[in-house]
Design a protein around this motif. Structure first.
Motif, PDB file in Angstrom:
ATOM      1  N   GLN A  40       0.831  -1.202   0.000  1.00  0.00           N
ATOM      2  CA  GLN A  40       0.000   0.000   0.000  1.00  0.00           C
ATOM      3  C   GLN A  40       0.864   1.250   0.000  1.00  0.00           C
ATOM      4  OE1 GLN A  40      -2.581   1.463   3.480  1.00  0.00           O
ATOM      5  NE2 GLN A  40      -4.044   0.354   2.199  1.00  0.00           N
ATOM      6  N   SER A  41       0.434   2.217  -0.793  1.00  0.00           N
ATOM      7  CA  SER A  41       1.090   3.518  -0.874  1.00  0.00           C
ATOM      8  C   SER A  41       0.029   4.596  -0.717  1.00  0.00           C
ATOM      9  CB  SER A  41       1.820   3.676  -2.205  1.00  0.00           C
ATOM     10  OG  SER A  41       2.318   4.989  -2.370  1.00  0.00           O
ATOM     11  N   GLY A  42       0.421   5.778  -0.258  1.00  0.00           N
ATOM     12  CA  GLY A  42      -0.549   6.843  -0.054  1.00  0.00           C
ATOM     13  C   GLY A  42       0.026   8.211  -0.331  1.00  0.00           C
ATOM     14  N   SER A  43      -0.851   9.143  -0.607  1.00  0.00           N
ATOM     15  CA  SER A  43      -0.469  10.543  -0.790  1.00  0.00           C
ATOM     16  C   SER A  43      -1.601  11.420  -0.277  1.00  0.00           C
ATOM     17  CB  SER A  43      -0.162  10.862  -2.254  1.00  0.00           C
ATOM     18  OG  SER A  43      -1.349  10.813  -3.025  1.00  0.00           O
ATOM     19  N   VAL A  44      -1.275  12.663   0.037  1.00  0.00           N
ATOM     20  CA  VAL A  44      -2.242  13.622   0.550  1.00  0.00           C
ATOM     21  C   VAL A  44      -2.184  14.870  -0.315  1.00  0.00           C
ATOM     22  CG1 VAL A  44      -3.013  14.969   2.538  1.00  0.00           C
ATOM     23  CG2 VAL A  44      -1.937  12.721   2.883  1.00  0.00           C
ATOM     24  N   LEU A  45      -3.349  15.323  -0.785  1.00  0.00           N
ATOM     25  CA  LEU A  45      -3.466  16.518  -1.609  1.00  0.00           C
ATOM     26  C   LEU A  45      -4.341  17.528  -0.880  1.00  0.00           C
ATOM     27  CD1 LEU A  45      -4.302  14.696  -4.974  1.00  0.00           C
ATOM     28  CD2 LEU A  45      -2.041  15.251  -4.092  1.00  0.00           C
ATOM     29  N   VAL A  46      -4.137  18.791  -1.175  1.00  0.00           N
ATOM     30  CA  VAL A  46      -4.951  19.837  -0.582  1.00  0.00           C
ATOM     31  C   VAL A  46      -5.263  20.890  -1.646  1.00  0.00           C
ATOM     32  CG1 VAL A  46      -2.960  21.200   0.222  1.00  0.00           C
ATOM     33  CG2 VAL A  46      -5.178  21.445   1.356  1.00  0.00           C
ATOM     34  N   LEU A  47      -6.482  21.383  -1.620  1.00  0.00           N
ATOM     35  CA  LEU A  47      -6.909  22.418  -2.556  1.00  0.00           C
ATOM     36  C   LEU A  47      -6.665  23.793  -1.941  1.00  0.00           C
ATOM     37  CD1 LEU A  47      -8.461  19.830  -3.537  1.00  0.00           C
ATOM     38  CD2 LEU A  47     -10.215  21.390  -4.383  1.00  0.00           C
ATOM     39  N   THR A  48      -6.155  24.709  -2.736  1.00  0.00           N
ATOM     40  CA  THR A  48      -5.893  26.069  -2.269  1.00  0.00           C
ATOM     41  C   THR A  48      -6.473  27.076  -3.247  1.00  0.00           C
ATOM     42  OG1 THR A  48      -3.735  26.112  -3.378  1.00  0.00           O
ATOM     43  CG2 THR A  48      -3.774  25.399  -1.072  1.00  0.00           C
ATOM     44  N   THR A  49      -6.796  28.238  -2.736  1.00  0.00           N
ATOM     45  CA  THR A  49      -7.308  29.314  -3.585  1.00  0.00           C
ATOM     46  C   THR A  49      -6.145  30.040  -4.253  1.00  0.00           C
ATOM     47  OG1 THR A  49      -7.257  30.844  -1.718  1.00  0.00           O
ATOM     48  CG2 THR A  49      -9.314  29.660  -2.110  1.00  0.00           C
ATOM     49  N   PRO A  50      -6.363  30.710  -5.371  1.00  0.00           N
ATOM     50  CA  PRO A  50      -5.291  31.472  -6.029  1.00  0.00           C
ATOM     51  C   PRO A  50      -4.855  32.662  -5.169  1.00  0.00           C
ATOM     52  CG  PRO A  50      -7.388  31.873  -7.083  1.00  0.00           C
ATOM     53  CD  PRO A  50      -7.617  30.760  -6.116  1.00  0.00           C
ATOM     54  N   LEU A  51      -3.731  33.210  -5.512  1.00  0.00           N
ATOM     55  CA  LEU A  51      -3.165  34.295  -4.720  1.00  0.00           C
ATOM     56  C   LEU A  51      -4.089  35.500  -4.644  1.00  0.00           C
ATOM     57  CD1 LEU A  51       0.570  34.207  -5.856  1.00  0.00           C
ATOM     58  CD2 LEU A  51      -0.374  33.485  -3.656  1.00  0.00           C
ATOM     59  N   ARG A  52      -4.779  35.805  -5.704  1.00  0.00           N
ATOM     60  CA  ARG A  52      -5.630  36.992  -5.749  1.00  0.00           C
ATOM     61  C   ARG A  52      -7.100  36.667  -5.514  1.00  0.00           C
ATOM     62  NH1 ARG A  52      -2.702  41.255  -7.179  1.00  0.00           N
ATOM     63  NH2 ARG A  52      -0.729  40.919  -8.262  1.00  0.00           N
ATOM     64  N   GLY A  53      -7.374  35.503  -4.918  1.00  0.00           N
ATOM     65  CA  GLY A  53      -8.736  35.164  -4.585  1.00  0.00           C
ATOM     66  C   GLY A  53      -9.497  34.553  -5.750  1.00  0.00           C
ATOM     67  N   GLY A  54     -10.787  34.391  -5.545  1.00  0.00           N
ATOM     68  CA  GLY A  54     -11.610  33.717  -6.535  1.00  0.00           C
ATOM     69  C   GLY A  54     -12.274  34.636  -7.537  1.00  0.00           C
ATOM     70  N   GLU A 117     -21.504  11.310   2.903  1.00  0.00           N
ATOM     71  CA  GLU A 117     -22.125  12.498   3.488  1.00  0.00           C
ATOM     72  C   GLU A 117     -21.111  13.397   4.191  1.00  0.00           C
ATOM     73  OE1 GLU A 117     -25.169  11.156   6.054  1.00  0.00           O
ATOM     74  OE2 GLU A 117     -26.422  10.290   4.455  1.00  0.00           O
ATOM     75  N   LEU A 118     -19.904  12.880   4.428  1.00  0.00           N
ATOM     76  CA  LEU A 118     -18.894  13.665   5.134  1.00  0.00           C
ATOM     77  C   LEU A 118     -17.769  14.121   4.212  1.00  0.00           C
ATOM     78  CD1 LEU A 118     -18.571  11.544   8.402  1.00  0.00           C
ATOM     79  CD2 LEU A 118     -19.975  13.568   8.008  1.00  0.00           C
ATOM     80  N   LEU A 119     -17.975  14.022   2.883  1.00  0.00           N
ATOM     81  CA  LEU A 119     -16.919  14.385   1.953  1.00  0.00           C
ATOM     82  C   LEU A 119     -16.683  15.888   1.906  1.00  0.00           C
ATOM     83  CD1 LEU A 119     -17.516  11.957  -1.061  1.00  0.00           C
ATOM     84  CD2 LEU A 119     -15.786  11.825   0.727  1.00  0.00           C
ATOM     85  N   GLN A 120     -17.628  16.680   2.372  1.00  0.00           N
ATOM     86  CA  GLN A 120     -17.489  18.129   2.305  1.00  0.00           C
ATOM     87  C   GLN A 120     -16.949  18.705   3.612  1.00  0.00           C
ATOM     88  OE1 GLN A 120     -21.064  20.038   0.925  1.00  0.00           O
ATOM     89  NE2 GLN A 120     -21.544  18.400  -0.490  1.00  0.00           N
ATOM     90  N   SER A 121     -16.176  17.929   4.340  1.00  0.00           N
ATOM     91  CA  SER A 121     -15.698  18.382   5.645  1.00  0.00           C
ATOM     92  C   SER A 121     -14.349  19.072   5.573  1.00  0.00           C
ATOM     93  CB  SER A 121     -15.610  17.189   6.611  1.00  0.00           C
ATOM     94  OG  SER A 121     -14.700  16.233   6.104  1.00  0.00           O
ATOM     95  N   GLY A 122     -13.666  19.071   4.426  1.00  0.00           N
ATOM     96  CA  GLY A 122     -12.361  19.722   4.350  1.00  0.00           C
ATOM     97  C   GLY A 122     -11.794  19.689   2.949  1.00  0.00           C
ATOM     98  N   PRO A 123     -10.742  20.478   2.694  1.00  0.00           N
ATOM     99  CA  PRO A 123     -10.160  20.548   1.352  1.00  0.00           C
ATOM    100  C   PRO A 123      -9.109  19.483   1.072  1.00  0.00           C
ATOM    101  CG  PRO A 123      -9.119  22.164   2.759  1.00  0.00           C
ATOM    102  CD  PRO A 123     -10.146  21.461   3.609  1.00  0.00           C
ATOM    103  N   PHE A 124      -8.961  18.519   1.972  1.00  0.00           N
ATOM    104  CA  PHE A 124      -7.926  17.499   1.792  1.00  0.00           C
ATOM    105  C   PHE A 124      -8.449  16.325   0.967  1.00  0.00           C
ATOM    106  CE2 PHE A 124      -6.481  19.762   5.546  1.00  0.00           C
ATOM    107  CZ  PHE A 124      -5.123  19.900   5.301  1.00  0.00           C
ATOM    108  N   ILE A 125      -7.551  15.721   0.202  1.00  0.00           N
ATOM    109  CA  ILE A 125      -7.856  14.527  -0.590  1.00  0.00           C
ATOM    110  C   ILE A 125      -6.785  13.496  -0.264  1.00  0.00           C
ATOM    111  CG2 ILE A 125      -8.081  13.548  -2.908  1.00  0.00           C
ATOM    112  CD1 ILE A 125      -8.993  16.251  -3.902  1.00  0.00           C
ATOM    113  N   PHE A 126      -7.222  12.344   0.216  1.00  0.00           N
ATOM    114  CA  PHE A 126      -6.309  11.252   0.560  1.00  0.00           C
ATOM    115  C   PHE A 126      -6.408  10.171  -0.516  1.00  0.00           C
ATOM    116  CE2 PHE A 126      -7.385  13.375   4.481  1.00  0.00           C
ATOM    117  CZ  PHE A 126      -6.193  13.427   5.173  1.00  0.00           C
TER     118      PHE A 126
END
Length: 260
Positions: A40-54, A117-126
């Motif tokens: 088994q291998s794993g990685s963690v991703l996170v979503l971020t907003t652009p520098l100047r916002g949305g 139902e709990l997928l919208q709890s954070g910006p992380f992707i495992f």
């Protein structure tokens, strides 16, 4: 009490217990060796907003103020992460990654919870990849992580979002090297050992019950074959002896002549 009775039965029927114990060890080892070892291998991703916002300014002379993406997390990032997770978990995406039903290589994508139902709890992707070799597990994890970036960009392009407002996907943890998963072989071996142990107890107790039943039948037959009255033994002192032939003749001789 029942425990010691069981131990006593196992020791008494050692000629069944010992071969069954050896067979149990062999069956457990065979079950452990038959189940293929997975990595088994794993990685963690996170979503971020652009520098100047949305939003994008329509007046180049008055651009929006730059914002640090790591201080600008909001619920929209969690929603976007949920969309990416749902698409990566679809059968179509798995097919594009070369995963077929029944393959030993697989992957899972979530945000730390498998509950939709709990997928919208954070910006992380495992991302977790599983394969028959360490390299296969790491490769599928790397492919899914790259696919997540493409899915996010495609979604934003379809919505015609300005390029300067695109949400970015950062790799917090790069795909790790494949680590062996010992849980599956050990679970199978434990299940095989437990079933073999139960079969051993059933065999020992079944043989014990059969022997007890045969012993009771032999005892019943002996009681049925025995006579109703005991055989005559030697006369005890003081008890009259039964009359013999000589006594009968003597009685006839002393009868009165008138009765002859």
């Amino acid at each position: 009490m029942d425990l010691w009775r069981t131990v006593a039965v196992l020791f008494r029927r050692w000629y069944i217990t010992i071969p069954a114990f050896v067979a149990t060890l062999g069956l457990t080892a065979a079950a452990y060796s038959v189940v293929p070892l997975q990595y088994q291998s794993g990685s963690v991703l996170v979503l971020t907003t652009p520098l100047r916002g949305g939003t994008e300014s329509t007046q180049p002379s008055q651009p929006n103020a730059a914002t640090n993406p790591l201080t600008n997390f909001d619920q929209s990032l969690a929603l976007t992460a949920s969309i990416v997770i749902q698409q990566l978990s679809s059968a179509e995406t798995a097919s594009q990654l070369g995963i077929r039903p029944g393959d030993t290589t697989s992957y899972t994508v979530n945000n730390g919870s498998s509950n939709p139902e709990l997928l919208q709890s954070g910006p992380f992707i495992f991302v977790t990849g599983t394969g028959p070799t360490p390299q296969a597990a790491q490769d599928i994890t790397r492919k899914v992580s790259a696919m997540a970036t493409r899915v996010l960009a495609s979604r934003q392009d379809e919505l015609k979002a300005p390029a300067s407002t695109h949400i970015e996907l950062q790799q917090v943890v790069t795909p790790t090297s494949g680590q062996p998963l010992l849980g599956s072989p050990m679970r199978v071996a434990a299940a095989a050992g437990a079933l073999a142990g139960l079969a051993t107890l059933a065999a020992v107790y079944g043989f014990e019950s059969l022997m007890n039943h045969r012993r009771r039948r032999r005892t019943t037959w002996r009681q049925d074959d025995a006579p109703d009255h005991p055989a005559p033994g030697p006369a005890r002192a003081g008890s009259p002896a039964p009359p013999g032939p000589a006594d009968s003749l003597h009685l006839v001789d002393v009868a009165p002549a008138s009765e002859r």
